[in-house]
Design a protein around this motif. Structure first.
Motif, PDB file in Angstrom:
ATOM      1  N   UNK A 168       1.004  -1.358  -0.272  1.00  0.00           N
ATOM      2  CA  UNK A 168      -0.390   0.159  -0.141  1.00  0.00           C
ATOM      3  C   UNK A 168       0.774   1.139  -0.137  1.00  0.00           C
ATOM      4  N   UNK A 169       2.021   0.716   0.174  1.00  0.00           N
ATOM      5  CA  UNK A 169       3.129   1.915  -0.207  1.00  0.00           C
ATOM      6  C   UNK A 169       3.383   2.914  -1.345  1.00  0.00           C
ATOM      7  N   UNK A 170       2.587   4.405  -1.342  1.00  0.00           N
ATOM      8  CA  UNK A 170       3.151   4.438  -2.833  1.00  0.00           C
ATOM      9  C   UNK A 170       4.596   4.857  -3.119  1.00  0.00           C
ATOM     10  N   UNK A 222      -3.984  19.710   4.699  1.00  0.00           N
ATOM     11  CA  UNK A 222      -4.167  20.419   3.822  1.00  0.00           C
ATOM     12  C   UNK A 222      -4.062  18.784   2.748  1.00  0.00           C
ATOM     13  N   UNK A 223      -5.359  19.176   1.658  1.00  0.00           N
ATOM     14  CA  UNK A 223      -5.674  18.347   0.825  1.00  0.00           C
ATOM     15  C   UNK A 223      -5.120  18.975  -0.639  1.00  0.00           C
ATOM     16  N   UNK A 224      -3.980  17.581  -1.343  1.00  0.00           N
ATOM     17  CA  UNK A 224      -3.959  18.381  -2.602  1.00  0.00           C
ATOM     18  C   UNK A 224      -3.615  17.407  -3.639  1.00  0.00           C
ATOM     19  N   UNK A 225      -4.234  17.897  -5.363  1.00  0.00           N
ATOM     20  CA  UNK A 225      -4.570  17.470  -5.798  1.00  0.00           C
ATOM     21  C   UNK A 225      -3.817  17.871  -7.809  1.00  0.00           C
ATOM     22  N   UNK A 226      -3.842  17.554  -8.737  1.00  0.00           N
ATOM     23  CA  UNK A 226      -3.639  17.811  -9.642  1.00  0.00           C
ATOM     24  C   UNK A 226      -4.818  18.423 -10.633  1.00  0.00           C
ATOM     25  N   UNK A 235      -5.647  20.775 -15.445  1.00  0.00           N
ATOM     26  CA  UNK A 235      -4.471  21.270 -16.586  1.00  0.00           C
ATOM     27  C   UNK A 235      -3.214  21.535 -16.070  1.00  0.00           C
ATOM     28  N   UNK A 236      -2.664  20.889 -15.321  1.00  0.00           N
ATOM     29  CA  UNK A 236      -2.001  20.363 -14.851  1.00  0.00           C
ATOM     30  C   UNK A 236      -1.400  21.225 -13.461  1.00  0.00           C
ATOM     31  N   UNK A 237      -2.047  21.826 -12.854  1.00  0.00           N
ATOM     32  CA  UNK A 237      -1.550  22.439 -11.879  1.00  0.00           C
ATOM     33  C   UNK A 237      -1.619  21.938  -9.862  1.00  0.00           C
ATOM     34  N   UNK A 238      -0.831  22.436  -9.138  1.00  0.00           N
ATOM     35  CA  UNK A 238      -1.508  21.963  -8.059  1.00  0.00           C
ATOM     36  C   UNK A 238      -2.784  22.568  -7.449  1.00  0.00           C
ATOM     37  N   UNK A 242       1.605  19.087  -1.326  1.00  0.00           N
ATOM     38  CA  UNK A 242       2.337  19.598  -2.707  1.00  0.00           C
ATOM     39  C   UNK A 242       3.718  18.269  -3.570  1.00  0.00           C
ATOM     40  N   UNK A 243       4.456  18.340  -2.173  1.00  0.00           N
ATOM     41  CA  UNK A 243       5.529  17.874  -2.731  1.00  0.00           C
ATOM     42  C   UNK A 243       4.915  16.105  -3.392  1.00  0.00           C
ATOM     43  N   UNK A 244       4.015  15.798  -2.564  1.00  0.00           N
ATOM     44  CA  UNK A 244       3.831  14.767  -2.494  1.00  0.00           C
ATOM     45  C   UNK A 244       2.778  14.180  -3.934  1.00  0.00           C
ATOM     46  N   UNK A 245       2.396  15.146  -4.313  1.00  0.00           N
ATOM     47  CA  UNK A 245       1.288  15.072  -5.330  1.00  0.00           C
ATOM     48  C   UNK A 245       2.121  15.016  -6.415  1.00  0.00           C
ATOM     49  N   UNK A 246       3.190  16.076  -6.366  1.00  0.00           N
ATOM     50  CA  UNK A 246       4.221  15.719  -7.766  1.00  0.00           C
ATOM     51  C   UNK A 246       4.675  14.677  -7.988  1.00  0.00           C
ATOM     52  N   UNK A 247       5.282  13.815  -6.867  1.00  0.00           N
ATOM     53  CA  UNK A 247       6.057  12.686  -6.774  1.00  0.00           C
ATOM     54  C   UNK A 247       5.224  11.316  -7.390  1.00  0.00           C
ATOM     55  N   UNK A 248       3.522  11.556  -6.963  1.00  0.00           N
ATOM     56  CA  UNK A 248       2.666  10.698  -6.966  1.00  0.00           C
ATOM     57  C   UNK A 248       1.391  10.858  -8.627  1.00  0.00           C
ATOM     58  N   UNK A 249       1.547  11.594  -8.577  1.00  0.00           N
ATOM     59  CA  UNK A 249       0.373  11.497  -9.202  1.00  0.00           C
ATOM     60  C   UNK A 249      -0.801  11.857  -9.439  1.00  0.00           C
ATOM     61  N   UNK A 250      -1.090  11.089  -7.475  1.00  0.00           N
ATOM     62  CA  UNK A 250      -2.552  11.277  -7.485  1.00  0.00           C
ATOM     63  C   UNK A 250      -2.673  11.959  -6.293  1.00  0.00           C
ATOM     64  N   UNK A 251      -3.636  12.131  -5.824  1.00  0.00           N
ATOM     65  CA  UNK A 251      -4.357  13.538  -4.455  1.00  0.00           C
ATOM     66  C   UNK A 251      -3.097  13.174  -3.267  1.00  0.00           C
TER      67      UNK A 251
END
Length: 920
Positions: A217-219, A362-366, A369-372, A423-432
C-alpha cells in the motif's frame, strides 16, 4: 454489521480496531468532526440510542444493531432542534468546529440537568466563544420554545452596519453541514504520515527506507534526499523577508523532538503508519540546549551555525536571531537613581498551545491543466501559494490554494506546516494526497506561544508619575525562527508606548533552543510583555498606595502624544491617532468593578481585585494588502469576492454587512465567496485583526465602485446626470424612472462584465495603523489551602471604534478573555529533560471548560476611527492581552504576595500563599 444513522440503514464491516468516528465519516457523515481522537473535546459526539457518546473512543463494532444520531439528524428535514436554533440565533459559535458535537451533547439535556449544566457539558470544549452564549442558548432551548438570549440576531431586512446579524452559515454550522478542510472528500486521496525525530538535536547519518517502501500500500517515501535544498520560514507575512530562512522541508539535521524526518504516502493510514515504523535512521546525537538564557552563553550548542545576517539571523554563533538595544531620553540608570520611587520584577510566561479544535492539514491534487490545487486549513492562502511555488520553483499561477471554513486559527495557521509536503507528494505520485495532523502532532510539530522572561524596572515621582521605564526581554523561539523577529518587536512596542515616560531603555533578544518552535499567537507577543509591564505598574500603585486605575490615568498615552518618541526608530512610524477611547475604557471597567456582582467567595477564601490595560495596532506593520470585487447580477443579487479566510473571526458576516450598507441592499442578497487564490488578486491574509481594517475596506471600495458604476450606467440609459440617480428596490431610480438591474447589466461594457454580471474591483493597501484599546478588570477568590483561584467577576471595556456587529464583537471579546484565562491559570506546554513535550493531549493540557469561565461583562467605548471602514477598528486579538496580568494583579492583592510565573497554577499559587519558593 448493521446499524442506523439518522434513520438510514447502514450495512458495513468495520476494520479491526476501528473507532466509530472514522467509520461514520467513511459513510459520508462528516458532521462528526475530529478534534482529539482521545475522548476529550466532544467534537465527534453522537447520540448512541439517545445517549451522548464521543465516537472517537467508541469501538466501531459496538454500533451493531444500534441507533446513531448525528447533528444533522437531531431534527427532521431542514428543521433545527431547539438547541440548534438557539445556538444559531444566539451567536453560540465562532469558528463552528465544535458546534455540531456541542449541539448533540446539549440535545440530551433536560430541565433537571440545568443546575449542573457546566459539569454536564465539561466534555465539550470550545476554544472560541468563552461559553457564555452556548450556556445561554442551552438553557433557553431546554426550558421551552427558544427565547431571547443575551445576544440574539437582529430581525430586519437590511442587516447592515451596527446590527447583530447572524452568520449566514449558522444553520449549516449547527447541523455540521458547513464543510471544513477534510469534509469534502477527494476520491482516491492517498494518506501522508510523518516520521518524527526522537532526538532534540541530531545529524542524520543515514536513512534506510527499503523496508518502508516494501509495506503493501505504500506509494512513496520522501526523505531529505528527495526535497529541494531551499531554505524558508514556515511563518507567512506580506514580506517573506520578515522572517529568517532557517527551515528545509526535510532536513538532514533535526533540532527538536518531533521534527519531521521522513514522509510516507500510502493508500491507507494503517499502511503509512506501518511504513513510518519500518524506516531505519542512524543518528549522530548532538548536544542540545533547552534554556533560553543558557542558549546565548559562550559554549552553548549552536543550532544553526551556517546562518548569517543574509538569512535574517543576527548572531547565529550565540543562537540570537534578533536583538533590540535602544533608549531615548537620557541615561536610564541615572533616571532611575533620581526617581523618588522605583519598583522591579521579573516575570516568566509559558508555552501555550493554540488548541484550535480543527488541527492543521491540507489535501492536494492536480487539476486538468496540471496545476497543483491545495485545500488547506490556513489563514493565509495567498502567502502559502507563493511560498509553495517558490519552494518547488514553479510559477505561482500553476498553484491554487483555497480554504473551506477554518476550525480556529489564533495565529497558529499563519504558518506553512502541511502544504509543502502535500504539494511535493502530489507531484511525486500524480495522485491526490491528504495530510491531516493528529492532536499529538498539533502539540509537538506545529508551534506554540513564545515563552518569555520579562524584567521591568520603573521609576516614578512621589505622585506616581513615571520617570523611567527599563525593560529587558528574553524570548525563546524554539528550534526555528518563525515569527521570532516580529513577535519580539511587536511585543515590546505597544506594551510600552501606552505609557508616557521621559526616559526609556529596551534590551531584548530572541534565541533558538532545541524545543518545539514558537510562532504567531493571538496578541503576537504583547500578552507576554504586558504581563511584566502591567504587573510592575500594579506594584508601583501598591508601593505608593494609589488606586491602580488612577496610576494608569496619570501615565497613559493621550491622544496627540507622539507614538514613536525616538526619531531614529522607524518600527512604529506608521502608527497614527485614528481615534482614542482608552479614557472611556478605564472609566467603564472601573465603574463595573466598583458595582460588583452577586458572586460570593467561599468561606476562608481570600478576595482581591486586579486590572490591566492594553493597546494594539489595528494591523501588522510593514503593510497589508487585500483585493475584492463586487458584482451585480441581473436578478438583483450581489456577489462579493474577497481573499480573506473565515476562521471564527466573523469576517464573512461583516463583509456582507459592509456590502449591504454600501449598496443599500438586503443582507440576504449578498453572496460572499472568499479565501481562494483564483478568486481575486493578492490578499495578505486573515491575521493581525485585519479582516475589518484591510479586507473590509477592500470590500467597501469594491462596493462603492460598483454603486458608482450602476448610477453612471442608469444615467446613460435615461440620458440624465448620474447624480440624479439613487439605488432603489429593483434597480436605480433616475428622476422617477426605474432602470432595472437586468437592464443595467445588459448596458454595461463588455470589459466590465464577468460571467455573473457587472463587476467592479476594490483594493486596500494598509500602511497606516490606528490603535485599539482594552481594559480588563477582575475580582478573584483564592484558597490559600489549595491554591485554587476562582473568578468572581470579569469585566472588559474595549475601544473597537464603530461596532459593526455588536453581538459578534462581544463574542470575540469573550473568546479572547477565555483564552486569556486559560493562559493565566491553566495552560502550559511542558518540556521534559530531553526537550520533548510531555502533555500533548487535552487530557493533560488544560483548555478551559464550561465551569472555568464566568460570564464577562463587556462594555464598548464610543469612538469612530478615521482609518477603518465606517469608523470600525479591529477587535480579535486585543481582548486576550490584558487578561493574565489583571488576574495576576488580583491574586497579588488577595494574597499579599505577587506571582511571577505564568500560568498561576494551583501549585504555584499554593506555594506563593504558603511561603514556598517556586521550583520552576
Amino acid at each position: 454489521m448493521r446499524f442506523r444513522v439518522d434513520g438510514t440503514e447502514v450495512d458495513v464491516e468495520p476494520r479491526p480496531g476501528q473507532c466509530a468516528r472514522t467509520l461514520l465519516r467513511e459513510q459520508g457523515r462528516t458532521e462528526v468532526k475530529k478534534g482529539c481522537d482521545a475522548g476529550d473535546c466532544g467534537a465527534c459526539a453522537v447520540l448512541l440510542d439517545g445517549t451522548p457518546v464521543h465516537s472517537c473512543i467508541l469501538p466501531a463494532a459496538r454500533l451493531d444493531g444500534r441507533e446513531i444520531t448525528t447533528a444533522a439528524g437531531l431534527a427532521p428535514g431542514d428543521e433545527l432542534h431547539p438547541v440548534q436554533e438557539a445556538i444559531a440565533s444566539g451567536f453560540g459559535f465562532q469558528c463552528g468546529f465544535c458546534t455540531a458535537g456541542m449541539t448533540v451533547t446539549a440535545s440530551a439535556l433536560t430541565v433537571d440537568d440545568l443546575p449542573d449544566l457546566d459539569r454536564r457539558m465539561k466534555g465539550s470544549l470550545c476554544r472560541c466563544t468563552g461559553y457564555r452564549p452556548i450556556r445561554e442558548a442551552i438553557r433557553a432551548a431546554t426550558l421551552g420554545p427558544v427565547r431571547e438570549t443575551g445576544a440574539r440576531a437582529d430581525a430586519g431586512a437590511v442587516g447592515g452596519i451596527g446590527t447583530s446579524v447572524a452568520a449566514p452559515a449558522a444553520r449549516r454550522i449547527v447541523q455540521g453541514r458547513e464543510p471544513f478542510t477534510f469534509d469534502e472528500p477527494v476520491p482516491g486521496a492517498l494518506v501522508l504520515r510523518v516520521l518524527g525525530s526522537p532526538h532534540a538535536h541530531a545529524r542524520i547519518l543515514s536513512i534506510d527506507v527499503a523496508a518502508a517502501r516494501a509495506v503493501p500500500g505504500v506509494v512513496a517515501v520522501l526523505t531529505h534526499h528527495d526535497v529541494p535544498a531551499t531554505r524558508f520560514s514556515t511563518a507567512r507575512h506580506e514580506h517573506r523577508t520578515d522572517d529568517p530562512d532557517d527551515t528545509r522541508i526535510l532536513d538532514d539535521t533535526v533540532r527538536f523532538v518531533g521534527q519531521r524526518v521522513a514522509a510516507v504516502v500510502a493508500e491507507t493510514a494503517e499502511a503509512a503508519d506501518a511504513a513510518c515504523r519500518a524506516i531505519g535512521v542512524d543518528y549522530e546525537v548532538l548536544p542540545a540546549v533547552f534554556d533560553a538564557d543558557a542558549a546565548r552563553r559562550p559554549g552553548a550548542p549552536v543550532l544553526h551555525p551556517e546562518l548569517t545576517t543574509d538569512d535574517r539571523v543576527a548572531e547565529a554563533s550565540r543562537n540570537v536571531i534578533a536583538e533590540l538595544h535602544e533608549g531615548v531620553g537620557g541615561d536610564i540608570d541615572e533616571a532611575l537613581a533620581a526617581s523618588a520611587v522605583t519598583v522591579h520584577g521579573t516575570w516568566q510566561t509559558s508555552r501555550v498551545s493554540h488548541a484550535q479544535l480543527e488541527t492543521h492539514g491540507a489535501v492536494g491534487w492536480l487539476d486538468d491543466d496540471g496545476r497543483i490545487v491545495i485545500r488547506s486549513s490556513t489563514q493565509v492562502p495567498f502567502l502559502v501559494r507563493d511560498e509553495v511555488a517558490r519552494l518547488l520553483d514553479r510559477d505561482p499561477a500553476t498553484v491554487r490554494v483555497h480554504v473551506a471554513r477554518v476550525g480556529g486559527g489564533f495565529g497558529g495557521k499563519q504558518e506553512l506546516f502541511s502544504e509543502d509536503l502535500v504539494a511535493l507528494a502530489v507531484l511525486r505520485t500524480g495522485r491526490p494526497v491528504a495530510f491531516d495532523f493528529s492532536r499529538v502532532e498539533e502539540f509537538t510539530r506545529t508551534s506554540v506561544r513564545h515563552p518569555m522572561r520579562v524584567a521591568v524596572t520603573l521609576g516614578a515621582t512621589d505622585e506616581g508619575r513615571l520617570t523611567a521605564i527599563k525593560l529587558d526581554v528574553l524570548s525563546d523561539t524554539g528550534a526555528y525562527g518563525n515569527h521570532a523577529i516580529g513577535v519580539l518587536m511587536h511585543g515590546c512596542a505597544e506594551s510600552t508606548i501606552i505609557y508616557r515616560s521621559p526616559v526609556r531603555r529596551l534590551d531584548a533578544e530572541v534565541v533558538y533552543t532545541n524545543t518545539v518552535p514558537s510562532g504567531a499567537f493571538r496578541g503576537y507577543g504583547l500578552g507576554q510583555v504586558m504581563l511584566g509591564i502591567e504587573s510592575a505598574m500594579d506594584l508601583l500603585a501598591q508601593r505608593l498606595d494609589l488606586d491602580p486605575f488612577e496610576v494608569r490615568r496619570l501615565n497613559a498615552v493621550r491622544e496627540g502624544d507622539p507614538l514613536h518618541p525616538d526619531p531614529e526608530e522607524e518600527y512604529e512610524e506608521d502608527l497614527v491617532w485614528g481615534s482614542y477611547g482608552l479614557d472611556q475604557c478605564l472609566d467603564l471597567a472601573e465603574e463595573a468593578l466598583r458595582r460588583g456582582n452577586d458572586a460570593v467567595p467561599p468561606d476562608g477564601w481570600l478576595v482581591g481585585e486586579g486590572m490591566a490595560m492594553g493597546m494594539l495596532a489595528t494591523l501588522a506593520p510593514g503593510g497589508h494588502v487585500s483585493h475584492a470585487t463586487a458584482t451585480l447580477r441581473a436578478d438583483g443579487g450581489y456577489v462579493v469576492h474577497v481573499g480573506t479566510a473565515e476562521f471564527g473571526n466573523g469576517a464573512t458576516t461583516v463583509h456582507r454587512q459592509i456590502a449591504a450598507t454600501a449598496l443599500e441592499a438586503d443582507f440576504a442578497s449578498i453572496d460572499l465567496r472568499h479565501a481562494d487564490t483564483d478568486l481575486v488578486a493578492h490578499d495578505t491574509g486573515a491575521f493581525a485583526s485585519t479582516g475589518i481594517t484591510v479586507a473590509g475596506k477592500a470590500v467597501h471600495a469594491a462596493c462603492l465602485a460598483l454603486r458608482e458604476r450602476m448610477l453612471e450606467i442608469a444615467a446613460s440609459v435615461t440620458g440624465s446626470d448620474a447624480a440624479a440617480g439613487r439605488l432603489a428596490p429593483g434597480g436605480v431610480d433616475v428622476g422617477g424612472r426605474l432602470v432595472g438591474f437586468a437592464e443595467i447589466v445588459a448596458a454595461a461594457g463588455e470589459d466590465e462584465r464577468t460571467a455573473e454580471g457587472l463587476t467592479a474591483a476594490g483594493a486596500e493597501f494598509g500602511e497606516r495603523r490606528s490603535l485599539a484599546f482594552n481594559v480588563h478588570a477582575v475580582r478573584v477568590a483564592v484558597d490559600p489551602e489549595t491554591g485554587s483561584v476562582r473568578l468572581l467577576q470579569s469585566v472588559q471595556a474595549a475601544d473597537a471604534g464603530t461596532v459593526m456587529n455588536p453581538a459578534q464583537c462581544r463574542g470575540q471579546i469573550e473568546g479572547g478573555v477565555a483564552q486569556g484565562v486559560g493562559s493565566a491559570l491553566y495552560e502550559e506546554v511542558l518540556i521534559d529533560e530531553r526537550g520533548a513535550v510531555v502533555n500533548p493531549v487535552f487530557r493533560q493540557y488544560r483548555v478551559p471548560q464550561f465551569a472555568d469561565i464566568p460570564d464577562t461583562e463587556v462594555y464598548f467605548a464610543e469612538t469612530a476611527d478615521d482609518l477603518g471602514p465606517y469608523g470600525a477598528k479591529s477587535m480579535s486579538e486585543a481582548p486576550y492581552n490584558p487578561v493574565a496580568p489583571a488576574i495576576g494583579n488580583a491574586i497579588a492583592r488577595a494574597l499579599g504576595a505577587r506571582p511571577h510565573h505564568q500560568p498561576f497554577t494551583r501549585e504555584r499559587v499554593w506555594r506563593l500563599a504558603n511561603g514556598h519558593p517556586d521550583p520552576h
